[in-house]
Design an enzyme around this catalytic site. Structure first.
Site, PDB file in Angstrom:
ATOM      1  CD  GLU A   1      -2.775  -0.700   2.632  1.00 22.63           C
ATOM      2  OE1 GLU A   1      -3.515   0.273   2.824  1.00 22.63           O
ATOM      3  OE2 GLU A   1      -2.570  -1.580   3.482  1.00 22.63           O
TER       4      GLU A   1
ATOM      5  NE  ARG B   1       3.867  -7.866  10.786  1.00 27.12           N
ATOM      6  CZ  ARG B   1       3.262  -7.078   9.886  1.00 27.12           C
ATOM      7  NH1 ARG B   1       2.244  -7.510   9.182  1.00 27.12           N
ATOM      8  NH2 ARG B   1       3.665  -5.849   9.718  1.00 27.12           N
TER       9      ARG B   1
ATOM     10  CE  LYS C   1       3.235   0.103   4.675  1.00 28.59           C
ATOM     11  NZ  LYS C   1       2.325   0.131   3.549  1.00 28.59           N
TER      12      LYS C   1
HETATM   13  P1  ATP Z   1       1.575  -2.192   8.486  1.00 26.53           P
HETATM   14  O1  ATP Z   1       3.041  -2.038   8.782  1.00 26.53           O
HETATM   15  O2  ATP Z   1       0.816  -1.010   8.900  1.00 26.53           O
HETATM   16  O3  ATP Z   1       1.051  -3.512   8.992  1.00 26.53           O
HETATM   17  P2  ATP Z   1       1.969  -3.343   5.977  1.00 26.53           P
HETATM   18  O4  ATP Z   1       3.396  -3.469   6.329  1.00 26.53           O
HETATM   19  O5  ATP Z   1       1.104  -4.528   6.010  1.00 26.53           O
HETATM   20  O6  ATP Z   1       1.380  -2.242   6.909  1.00 26.53           O
HETATM   21  P3  ATP Z   1       1.716  -3.295   3.136  1.00 26.53           P
HETATM   22  O7  ATP Z   1       2.100  -2.222   2.214  1.00 26.53           O
HETATM   23  O8  ATP Z   1       0.327  -3.783   3.062  1.00 26.53           O
HETATM   24  O9  ATP Z   1       1.933  -2.677   4.548  1.00 26.53           O
HETATM   25  O10 ATP Z   1       2.707  -4.498   2.998  1.00 26.53           O
HETATM   26  C1  ATP Z   1       3.002  -5.079   1.764  1.00 26.53           C
HETATM   27  C2  ATP Z   1       3.340  -6.528   1.925  1.00 26.53           C
HETATM   28  O11 ATP Z   1       4.434  -6.681   2.810  1.00 26.53           O
HETATM   29  C3  ATP Z   1       2.186  -7.298   2.505  1.00 26.53           C
HETATM   30  O12 ATP Z   1       1.999  -8.458   1.736  1.00 26.53           O
HETATM   31  C4  ATP Z   1       2.626  -7.644   3.892  1.00 26.53           C
HETATM   32  O13 ATP Z   1       2.137  -8.880   4.280  1.00 26.53           O
HETATM   33  C5  ATP Z   1       4.151  -7.655   3.769  1.00 26.53           C
HETATM   34  N1  ATP Z   1       4.758  -7.309   5.050  1.00 26.53           N
HETATM   35  C6  ATP Z   1       4.541  -6.191   5.768  1.00 26.53           C
HETATM   36  N2  ATP Z   1       5.226  -6.221   6.916  1.00 26.53           N
HETATM   37  C7  ATP Z   1       5.929  -7.371   6.935  1.00 26.53           C
HETATM   38  C8  ATP Z   1       6.833  -7.987   7.853  1.00 26.53           C
HETATM   39  N3  ATP Z   1       7.169  -7.404   9.008  1.00 26.53           N
HETATM   40  N4  ATP Z   1       7.365  -9.189   7.529  1.00 26.53           N
HETATM   41  C9  ATP Z   1       7.036  -9.777   6.362  1.00 26.53           C
HETATM   42  N5  ATP Z   1       6.200  -9.255   5.462  1.00 26.53           N
HETATM   43  C10 ATP Z   1       5.630  -8.070   5.726  1.00 26.53           C
HETATM   44 MG    MG Z   2      -0.970  -4.157   4.976  1.00 20.29          MG
END
Ligand code: ATP
Ligand code: MG
Length: 569
Positions: free
Chosen positions: A43, A269, A279
């Protein structure tokens, strides 16, 4: 703690097998897909962090290993929080990590018209309805985890009325939040995501790509799975928090005339100690000025790591050592640092710098002379060549390398002691000069001309070797010493997390001294300052440093706490 780390850390050296790669292998073997298509779906509402790197390396990695392809798709369904700046930064970061989406740059917003048509399809089939309930009431009707929800009084609107209202929503007839489109699934479903989830909301907002065209926007959940389907994604990989959304994605795919049926698989994650990988939190740190922008070298953002001097290859190496599993764990920051040190130790050219200078005068060296001495660029790798460094009568050494009354184990300089100046000469401290306050301000030394290059022809040894600079030739620089951002391993939850910030996460040395050659080194390159650590020249023109200032950021010190931990284990 160490248990969870062990659980996350698998380095079998084979380049990888995990449950996702096993599934892909089986699907290809069984002909369930012709070739593998994955995507990384950010996003665009913030910068990427090292958690995202896990997802990027997995998606692009799997596609690469199985001869498939990986798309970069922006899930840009929320115009309120999205900006073009984020889109550009994300593209730059994915490229920096070493991945290429080729022609497959996609946006959920490219599909807005198709998504809208699918919404009408659901309405026409009696599977979606326009709801007028105010937000709070809708929430109350939704029930709780232990209590079934109730049907909205608008749930049984006829198809024609729903279609008419939805079209007028699109036409911009109603104010923000006045109505929503909901899927008609089951208000008593155990999975809350199936309790008639909202598919569209009214939002009169400017979108970075579609401008003013739309007054309604699809929710993430309505755009995500269908965008995968449109792109022909075969394996839709995401983190565990989306497992509960999978039944909704599947319901939508079953009830719509979509061109493909992606399968979703969830993995844990990455959580990293002493930092924040959310984020929301990163946005707050930036917005409240706790750090100096999204690329502050203290942040775990990819742009921050890059500005700190971390090579992309070290990030990839770190990620490759993590297990792709279904159980959450916490990974020690020390492990990431270990991967960075391992790579920089091999690759980073050695240079000399003095962060806290103490003046040394070589009394028997002529005042009007200087000479060039040869220094190795890497003691363990002759292929990296050598360079010339100037030597003269007046030098800087590190304040810490002198003690007036040294304890037994201190092998550096002291009154009457002889040490080696790296690549130069043996010197002996003859006199200590102090200011009125009793502080040491200068050392008077003599050098032995026969030890040029750093070895004595008579075979005599010295116990200490220290680094130095010729003060007349040294380049002045600002050096920023970074330390961990948070004191706790896992920063407090809630808004309290700010109180957990390490107040000493940045120390600025405003006047450090460098080998003259470093002034010509390009920004973004990382070197080892001998005995001090790894340092990266800051990007010229960065607002924090000014365009022509010579600024170096410390990547890491030399001590590896992770390697020590591992050798004890
Ligand atoms: P937030 O940090 O607010 O949870 P987000 O990190 O999920 O937001 P996205 O832009 O939706 O933000 O993430 C893009 C992709 O990265 C998604 O498929 C998400 O699952 C993956 N992702 C995000 N954070 C992690 C993490 N800590 N470890 C592994 N994958 C991640
Ligand atoms: Mg997300």
């Amino acid at each position: 703690m160490s248990d969870t780390v062990a659980n996350e850390t698998v380095d079998d050296g084979t380049g990888g097998s995990d449950f996702i790669r096993d599934i892909v292998r089986q699907d290809l073997a069984a002909g369930r897909c012709q070739s593998v298509v994955t995507r990384f779906p950010p996003e665009p509402n913030g910068y990427l962090h090292i958690g995202h790197a896990k997802s990027i390396c997995l998606n692009f990695g799997v596609a690469g290993e199985f001869d498939g392809r990986c798309h970069l798709r922006f899930d840009d369904t929320n115009p309120m929080r999205e900006e073009q700046e984020f889109i550009e930064a994300i593209k730059q970061d994915v490229r920096w990590l070493g991945f290429d989406w080729g022609e497959h740059l996609h946006f959920a917003s490219d599909n807005f018209e198709q998504l809208y048509q699918w919404a009408e399809e659901l309405i026409s089939a009696g599977k979606a309805y326009v709801d007028d309930l105010p937000v709070e009431e809708m929430r109350a009707y939704r029930g709780t985890v232990t209590e079934a929800g109730r049907n909205s009084p608008y749930r049984d609107r006829g198809v024609a009325e729903n279609l008419d209202l939805f079209r007028r929503m699109r036409a911009g007839e109603f104010p923000d939040g006045a109505r929503v489109l909901r899927a008609k699934i089951d208000m008593s479903a155990g999975n809350m995501n199936l309790r008639d989830p909202v598919l569209y909301r009214i939002l009169h907002a400017e979108h970075p790509r579609t401008g003013q065209e739309w007054s309604i926007y699809p929710n993430y959940d309505f755009a995500h799975g269908q965008s995968d389907a449109i792109e022909g994604v075969t394996h839709s990989l995401c983190t565990l928090e989306f497992a509960d959304h999978r039944p909704l994605y599947d319901w939508l795919l079953e009830n719509l005339d979509v061109p493909a049926r992606p399968r979703q698989y969830e993995f844990a994650r990455l959580n990293l100690s002493h930092t924040a990988l959310s984020k929301r939190r990163l946005t707050q740190l930036v917005a409240e000025g706790c750090v100096d922008g999204w690329d502050d070298p203290r942040l775990p953002t990819l742009s921050g790591l890059r500005r700190r001097g971390v090579p992309a290859a070290a990030v990839r190496d770190f990620i490759s050592r993590l297990a792709i599993s279904k159980s959450d764990g916490l990974v020690e920051m020390a492990m990431l640092e270990h991967c960075i040190r391992e790579m920089l130790n091999l690759d980073a050219p050695r240079r000399m710098a003095v962060l806290r200078p103490l003046k040394v005068v070589i009394e028997n060296y002529p005042a009007d002379e200087s000479e060039m001495l040869t220094a190795q660029n890497h003691p363990g790798n002759a292929d990296m060549g050598s360079r010339e460094v100037p030597f003269s009568r007046e030098l800087y050494i590190e304040r810490d390398d002198f003690m007036e009354d040294p304890p037994r184990k201190f092998f550096r300089l002291g009154p009457g002691r002889e040490v080696r100046l790296r690549y130069a000469y043996f010197i002996t401290c003859q006199e200590v000069i102090k200011d009125a306050g009793g502080e040491v301000v200068e050392l008077r030394c003599t050098y032995d001309p026969a030890t040029r290059g750093g070895n004595a022809p008579d075979g005599r040894k010295v116990k200490g070797t220290i680094h130095w600079l010729s003060s007349a030739h040294a380049a002045a620089a600002e050096v920023r010493l970074y330390d961990k951002l948070f004191n706790s391993e896992v920063p407090a939850t809630g808004d309290d997390f700010l109180s957990d910030l390490n107040p000493n996460s940045l120390e600025v040395v405003t006047q450090a001294w460098l080998e003259p050659g470093l002034a010509a080194m390009p920004p973004g390159q990382t070197v080892q300052f001998e005995r001090l650590g790894y340092f990266c020249r800051d990007q010229g023109g960065h607002p924090a440093s000014g365009s022509d200032a010579l600024v170096f950021n410390r990547t890491l010190g030399l001590r590896d706490s992770w390697a020590k931990l591992q050798s004890k284990a």
